[in-house]
Design an enzyme around this catalytic site. Structure first.
Site: not given
Length: 288
Positions: A133, A146
């Protein structure tokens, strides 16, 4: 000859779209999810649904991979896609929440690699795509773990790429920006909120929490278009014919802008601090 794809996290979002795009490319696709019934609508596309608990042990995962390779064929392309967001300030997240988060986002990928790589190494052929990501480039309030998990994916993927290059196995970390999936939604387990809340930390985290809620459903990226780019990149076809898949492949216009800003930020820091940073060498180095 059609390639055999093995894709995790296909019940929704990017996993599903990648499975569909690969099937439309006339390849053989095994799509996995913890609940295989959620994949039933993929059957008419010729996609094989498979139940897979990515948090299972090595023996359990190897048994599933062995079954696929004996019934469908050797796996040519592995897409480690499954993952979720743990929303919470660093201090708010418990050990259990953090370990579970990394187990799904990072360790599950490695367990699958251990099961699939022996066959790829024996054939000296294969493609591995770990889904990272843009969050792996910078830490964000209320999403620190995350971001950390995606940074970990990028780093081990770079090492894996170098380790497998002599064996003709391509490895890349795909780093999407914001795509219009249900990933930011609280439904479906894609975003899990830490059970502990610390009022003192609201001032530093609430704006980002609110931004994620407001952005859900309005992300700029089209997941079907993103999936087509992924399939073309991993098969070196279409717009990606003749290209070498990079170690880290950004996806989305916002990814280009965000990663570019991160690189500029770090360059500015190095330029402004370089004299102090470089002053730490040993004297025999400084005097040469």
């Amino acid at each position: 000859m059609p390639r055999v794809w093995f894709i995790t996290g296909c019940s929704s979002g990017f996993g599903r779209e990648i499975a569909i795009a690969a099937a439309k490319n006339n390849d053989t696709v095994v799509a996995t999810s913890r609940d295989a019934s959620k994949l039933a609508d993929l059957l008419p596309l010729g996609i094989t649904p498979k139940a897979l608990d990515i948090t299972g042990g090595d023996a359990e995962i190897k048994a599933i991979v062995d079954d696929v390779e004996s019934t469908v064929g050797p796996i040519d392309v592995l897409v480690n896609n499954a993952g979720y967001i743990l929303e919470g300030a660093v201090e708010e997240c418990s050990d259990e929440e953090i370990l579970t988060h990394f187990d799904v986002n990072v360790f599950s990928q490695i367990r699958l690699l251990r099961a699939i790589l022996p066959s790829m190494r024996a054939r000296k052929s294969g493609v591995i795509a770990n889904i990272g990501s843009i969050a792996g480039w910078s830490g964000h309030p209320a999403a620190g773990f995350y971001c950390a998990s995606k940074a970990a994916v990028a780093m081990y993927t770079e090492a894996l790429r170098a380790e497998l290059a002599p064996l003709n196995i391509d490895v890349t970390c795909i780093e999407p920006g914001y795509f219009r999936t249900n990933f930011l939604s609280m439904s479906g387990g894609h975003k899990v909120t830490a059970s502990n809340r610390i009022p003192d930390l609201h001032a530093g985290t609430q704006a980002n929490r609110d931004a994620l809620v407001a952005y859900s459903g309005y992300q700029p990226g089209d997941p079907a278009k993103g999936a087509r780019v992924i399939v073309e990149a991993l098969t070196k076809s279409g717009r990606c014919e003749g290209r070498t898949v990079p170690a880290r492949l950004a996806l989305g216009r916002d990814a280009v802008e965000f990663i570019g800003a991160c690189l500029e930020r770090e360059r500015e820091m190095l330029d402004s601090w370089k004299e102090i940073i470089a002053s730490t060498d040993c004297d025999d180095v400084l005097n040469t």
